[in-house]
Motif scaffolding. Structure first.
Motif, PDB file in Angstrom:
ATOM      1  N   GLU A 143       0.833  -1.201   0.000  1.00 19.82           N
ATOM      2  CA  GLU A 143       0.000   0.000   0.000  1.00 19.82           C
ATOM      3  C   GLU A 143       0.864   1.246   0.000  1.00 19.82           C
ATOM      4  O   GLU A 143       1.854   1.325   0.736  1.00 19.82           O
ATOM      5  CB  GLU A 143      -0.914   0.024   1.232  1.00 19.82           C
ATOM      6  N   VAL A 144       0.464   2.195  -0.825  1.00 19.02           N
ATOM      7  CA  VAL A 144       1.077   3.523  -0.827  1.00 19.02           C
ATOM      8  C   VAL A 144       0.424   4.329   0.290  1.00 19.02           C
ATOM      9  O   VAL A 144      -0.791   4.517   0.294  1.00 19.02           O
ATOM     10  CB  VAL A 144       0.856   4.216  -2.188  1.00 19.02           C
ATOM     11  N   PHE A 145       1.220   4.769   1.239  1.00 20.80           N
ATOM     12  CA  PHE A 145       0.743   5.662   2.298  1.00 20.80           C
ATOM     13  C   PHE A 145       1.220   7.064   1.942  1.00 20.80           C
ATOM     14  O   PHE A 145       2.417   7.322   1.924  1.00 20.80           O
ATOM     15  CB  PHE A 145       1.302   5.232   3.657  1.00 20.80           C
ATOM     16  N   THR A 146       0.292   7.963   1.653  1.00 21.92           N
ATOM     17  CA  THR A 146       0.656   9.275   1.144  1.00 21.92           C
ATOM     18  C   THR A 146      -0.096  10.399   1.843  1.00 21.92           C
ATOM     19  O   THR A 146      -1.265  10.246   2.189  1.00 21.92           O
ATOM     20  CB  THR A 146       0.417   9.360  -0.374  1.00 21.92           C
ATOM     21  N   ARG A 147       0.583  11.531   2.021  1.00 23.11           N
ATOM     22  CA  ARG A 147      -0.053  12.736   2.555  1.00 23.11           C
ATOM     23  C   ARG A 147      -0.663  13.570   1.438  1.00 23.11           C
ATOM     24  O   ARG A 147      -1.350  14.554   1.718  1.00 23.11           O
ATOM     25  CB  ARG A 147       0.975  13.567   3.325  1.00 23.11           C
ATOM     26  N   GLU A 148      -0.376  13.196   0.201  1.00 23.36           N
ATOM     27  CA  GLU A 148      -0.886  13.933  -0.961  1.00 23.36           C
ATOM     28  C   GLU A 148      -1.577  12.960  -1.902  1.00 23.36           C
ATOM     29  O   GLU A 148      -1.040  12.606  -2.955  1.00 23.36           O
ATOM     30  CB  GLU A 148       0.258  14.658  -1.670  1.00 23.36           C
ATOM     31  N   PRO A 149      -2.771  12.489  -1.528  1.00 25.54           N
ATOM     32  CA  PRO A 149      -3.419  11.425  -2.307  1.00 25.54           C
ATOM     33  C   PRO A 149      -3.693  11.796  -3.758  1.00 25.54           C
ATOM     34  O   PRO A 149      -3.497  10.966  -4.655  1.00 25.54           O
ATOM     35  CB  PRO A 149      -4.718  11.155  -1.541  1.00 25.54           C
ATOM     36  N   GLU A 150      -4.141  12.996  -4.021  1.00 22.69           N
ATOM     37  CA  GLU A 150      -4.436  13.373  -5.402  1.00 22.69           C
ATOM     38  C   GLU A 150      -3.165  13.367  -6.252  1.00 22.69           C
ATOM     39  O   GLU A 150      -3.170  12.930  -7.405  1.00 22.69           O
ATOM     40  CB  GLU A 150      -5.108  14.747  -5.449  1.00 22.69           C
ATOM     41  N   THR A 151      -2.054  13.838  -5.655  1.00 23.99           N
ATOM     42  CA  THR A 151      -0.776  13.849  -6.364  1.00 23.99           C
ATOM     43  C   THR A 151      -0.302  12.442  -6.661  1.00 23.99           C
ATOM     44  O   THR A 151       0.095  12.118  -7.789  1.00 23.99           O
ATOM     45  CB  THR A 151       0.277  14.594  -5.531  1.00 23.99           C
ATOM     46  N   SER A 152      -0.336  11.585  -5.639  1.00 24.48           N
ATOM     47  CA  SER A 152       0.122  10.203  -5.833  1.00 24.48           C
ATOM     48  C   SER A 152      -0.786   9.439  -6.789  1.00 24.48           C
ATOM     49  O   SER A 152      -0.316   8.658  -7.624  1.00 24.48           O
ATOM     50  CB  SER A 152       0.208   9.479  -4.486  1.00 24.48           C
ATOM     51  N   ASP A 153      -2.098   9.649  -6.695  1.00 18.90           N
ATOM     52  CA  ASP A 153      -3.036   8.964  -7.587  1.00 18.90           C
ATOM     53  C   ASP A 153      -2.753   9.324  -9.043  1.00 18.90           C
ATOM     54  O   ASP A 153      -2.707   8.444  -9.921  1.00 18.90           O
ATOM     55  CB  ASP A 153      -4.473   9.348  -7.248  1.00 18.90           C
ATOM     56  N   ALA A 154      -2.583  10.609  -9.305  1.00 13.96           N
ATOM     57  CA  ALA A 154      -2.331  11.053 -10.679  1.00 13.96           C
ATOM     58  C   ALA A 154      -1.016  10.496 -11.198  1.00 13.96           C
ATOM     59  O   ALA A 154      -0.916  10.081 -12.364  1.00 13.96           O
ATOM     60  CB  ALA A 154      -2.323  12.582 -10.734  1.00 13.96           C
ATOM     61  N   PHE A 155      -0.011  10.457 -10.349  1.00 12.74           N
ATOM     62  CA  PHE A 155       1.294   9.936 -10.744  1.00 12.74           C
ATOM     63  C   PHE A 155       1.212   8.449 -11.079  1.00 12.74           C
ATOM     64  O   PHE A 155       1.697   8.007 -12.133  1.00 12.74           O
ATOM     65  CB  PHE A 155       2.296  10.172  -9.614  1.00 12.74           C
ATOM     66  N   LEU A 156       0.598   7.668 -10.211  1.00 12.43           N
ATOM     67  CA  LEU A 156       0.519   6.216 -10.417  1.00 12.43           C
ATOM     68  C   LEU A 156      -0.231   5.864 -11.703  1.00 12.43           C
ATOM     69  O   LEU A 156       0.197   5.000 -12.469  1.00 12.43           O
ATOM     70  CB  LEU A 156      -0.160   5.551  -9.216  1.00 12.43           C
ATOM     71  N   THR A 157      -1.347   6.538 -11.926  1.00 10.92           N
ATOM     72  CA  THR A 157      -2.125   6.231 -13.124  1.00 10.92           C
ATOM     73  C   THR A 157      -1.395   6.696 -14.388  1.00 10.92           C
ATOM     74  O   THR A 157      -1.480   6.055 -15.434  1.00 10.92           O
ATOM     75  CB  THR A 157      -3.522   6.860 -13.047  1.00 10.92           C
ATOM     76  N   THR A 192      -3.401  10.621   7.575  1.00 13.41           N
ATOM     77  CA  THR A 192      -4.036  11.741   8.267  1.00 13.41           C
ATOM     78  C   THR A 192      -3.170  12.196   9.442  1.00 13.41           C
ATOM     79  O   THR A 192      -2.446  11.388  10.043  1.00 13.41           O
ATOM     80  CB  THR A 192      -5.419  11.338   8.797  1.00 13.41           C
ATOM     81  N   PRO A 193      -3.223  13.479   9.795  1.00 14.44           N
ATOM     82  CA  PRO A 193      -2.433  13.985  10.936  1.00 14.44           C
ATOM     83  C   PRO A 193      -2.769  13.285  12.246  1.00 14.44           C
ATOM     84  O   PRO A 193      -1.914  13.162  13.123  1.00 14.44           O
ATOM     85  CB  PRO A 193      -2.804  15.465  10.991  1.00 14.44           C
ATOM     86  N   GLU A 194      -4.012  12.800  12.359  1.00 15.68           N
ATOM     87  CA  GLU A 194      -4.420  12.121  13.588  1.00 15.68           C
ATOM     88  C   GLU A 194      -3.726  10.774  13.764  1.00 15.68           C
ATOM     89  O   GLU A 194      -3.444  10.340  14.888  1.00 15.68           O
ATOM     90  CB  GLU A 194      -5.945  11.905  13.598  1.00 15.68           C
ATOM     91  N   ASP A 195      -3.451  10.113  12.651  1.00 24.10           N
ATOM     92  CA  ASP A 195      -2.898   8.757  12.717  1.00 24.10           C
ATOM     93  C   ASP A 195      -1.399   8.673  12.452  1.00 24.10           C
ATOM     94  O   ASP A 195      -0.756   7.694  12.832  1.00 24.10           O
ATOM     95  CB  ASP A 195      -3.620   7.862  11.707  1.00 24.10           C
ATOM     96  N   PHE A 196      -0.840   9.707  11.801  1.00 22.55           N
ATOM     97  CA  PHE A 196       0.575   9.654  11.424  1.00 22.55           C
ATOM     98  C   PHE A 196       1.286  10.929  11.878  1.00 22.55           C
ATOM     99  O   PHE A 196       0.940  12.017  11.420  1.00 22.55           O
ATOM    100  CB  PHE A 196       0.729   9.489   9.906  1.00 22.55           C
ATOM    101  N   PRO A 197       2.261  10.804  12.774  1.00 23.42           N
ATOM    102  CA  PRO A 197       3.026  11.986  13.201  1.00 23.42           C
ATOM    103  C   PRO A 197       3.661  12.686  12.009  1.00 23.42           C
ATOM    104  O   PRO A 197       3.971  12.060  10.985  1.00 23.42           O
ATOM    105  CB  PRO A 197       4.099  11.397  14.125  1.00 23.42           C
ATOM    106  N   ALA A 198       3.864  13.987  12.134  1.00 22.65           N
ATOM    107  CA  ALA A 198       4.367  14.804  11.026  1.00 22.65           C
ATOM    108  C   ALA A 198       5.726  14.328  10.531  1.00 22.65           C
ATOM    109  O   ALA A 198       6.057  14.498   9.353  1.00 22.65           O
ATOM    110  CB  ALA A 198       4.447  16.267  11.456  1.00 22.65           C
ATOM    111  N   GLU A 199       6.534  13.716  11.417  1.00 17.31           N
ATOM    112  CA  GLU A 199       7.881  13.296  11.010  1.00 17.31           C
ATOM    113  C   GLU A 199       7.888  12.012  10.184  1.00 17.31           C
ATOM    114  O   GLU A 199       8.921  11.629   9.625  1.00 17.31           O
ATOM    115  CB  GLU A 199       8.776  13.106  12.237  1.00 17.31           C
ATOM    116  N   VAL A 200       6.752  11.332  10.077  1.00 15.59           N
ATOM    117  CA  VAL A 200       6.679  10.105   9.277  1.00 15.59           C
ATOM    118  C   VAL A 200       6.440  10.488   7.821  1.00 15.59           C
ATOM    119  O   VAL A 200       5.399  11.060   7.486  1.00 15.59           O
ATOM    120  CB  VAL A 200       5.554   9.178   9.764  1.00 15.59           C
TER     121      VAL A 200
END
Length: 266
Positions: A143-157, A192-200
């Motif tokens: 799984e791709v874990f991304t803070r920028e889903p629209e960016t990653s989605d467009a790139f992958l496709t 999401t910020p709630e589930d993933f610390p900013a340094e990850v």
């Protein structure tokens, strides 16, 4: 073995400062045995389960200025690594290591998507990739874990020509990508910020199958690993996320122990 379509996960490896410690850890947690290290290729060492190649571990390259962070790298299949590298650049990604041949084993490059996710491309030669999948000790999912889903989605496709389907759960921003068949080849989760610390940072999480998720987590913790999430039941299997003693994140999943109804995707 028929050639894998471009964009299919085909191989995984990780760099470890203490290679022997990594072999001990993954040998215990995933039941891996290891081939002899290849001095000609930087002591690259293949891992096996039941005599079949499932992944590899390697020490840092000599002369590196700083100690690298251990991390699992997922490689995607390509019939032409040079052409895929150009698509990566044209789609806003960065090629970190230009295409290079690895003897007659195949050709590779390393790249980063616009959201910062590092991955590899592998054009098979004599090394075709995973010899075992979906069985204990072998690759099962990623799984791709991304803070920028629209960016990653467009790139992958754009790079791999994936079709995307979104999970019909408003509580989770999750997609799967396929190559025209019914079976998806990779998932994408929004961090999401709630589930993933900013340094990850954004990353790809590699899942390895196990016989017993809870037992695998207990073994990992006994050997100095750290449980990040789970074990948790799901319709896909019982799974957990772990960080190994050298800082490499991965997940384990018991594919035969399922719970709940399969979610819908559109």
């Amino acid at each position: 073995m028929a050639a894998q379509p471009e964009g299919t996960p085909i191989w995984a490896d990780a760099m470890f400062t203490d290679l022997e410690a990594a072999k001990t850890f993954y040998g215990e947690v995933l039941g891996w045995t290891f081939a002899e290290s290849s001095a000609e290729f930087g002591n690259y060492t293949q891992a096996h389960r039941n005599g079949k190649a499932v992944a590899a571990v390697v020490p840092p390259m000599p002369g590196q200025d700083a100690e690298p962070q251990s991390a699992w790298c997922l490689y995607f299949s390509s019939p032409d690594v040079t052409a895929t590298a150009e698509k990566i650049k044209d789609s806003g990604g960065t090629v970190l290591m230009e295409p290079m041949a690895v003897a007659d084993f195949g050709s590779m490059c390393l790249a980063r998507d616009p959201a910062g996710i590092v991955f590899g491309i592998w054009q098979p030669g004599t090394h075709k990739g995973f010899e075992l999948e979906g069985e204990p000790g072998a690759y099962a999912w990623a799984e791709v874990f991304t803070r920028e889903p629209e960016t990653s989605d467009a790139f992958l496709t754009s790079v791999f020509g994936y079709n995307a389907k979104r999970m019909t759960d408003d509580q989770v921003d999750y997609k799967v990508f396929d190559l025209g068949g019914e079976m998806p080849v990779i998932g994408r989760m929004t961090m999401t910020p709630e589930d993933f610390p900013a340094e990850v940072p954004s990353y790809i999480q590699v899942y390895f199958a196990v016989d017993d998720c809870d037992a695998a987590v207990a073994t990992a913790e006994k050997l100095g690993g750290r449980k990040v999430f789970g074990p948790m039941g799901s319709p896909f299997g019982r799974f957990a996320s772990i960080v190994d003693p050298q800082g490499a994140a991965f997940a384990v999943i018991d594919l035969k122990t399922t719970e709940g109804e399969m979610p819908a995707f559109v």
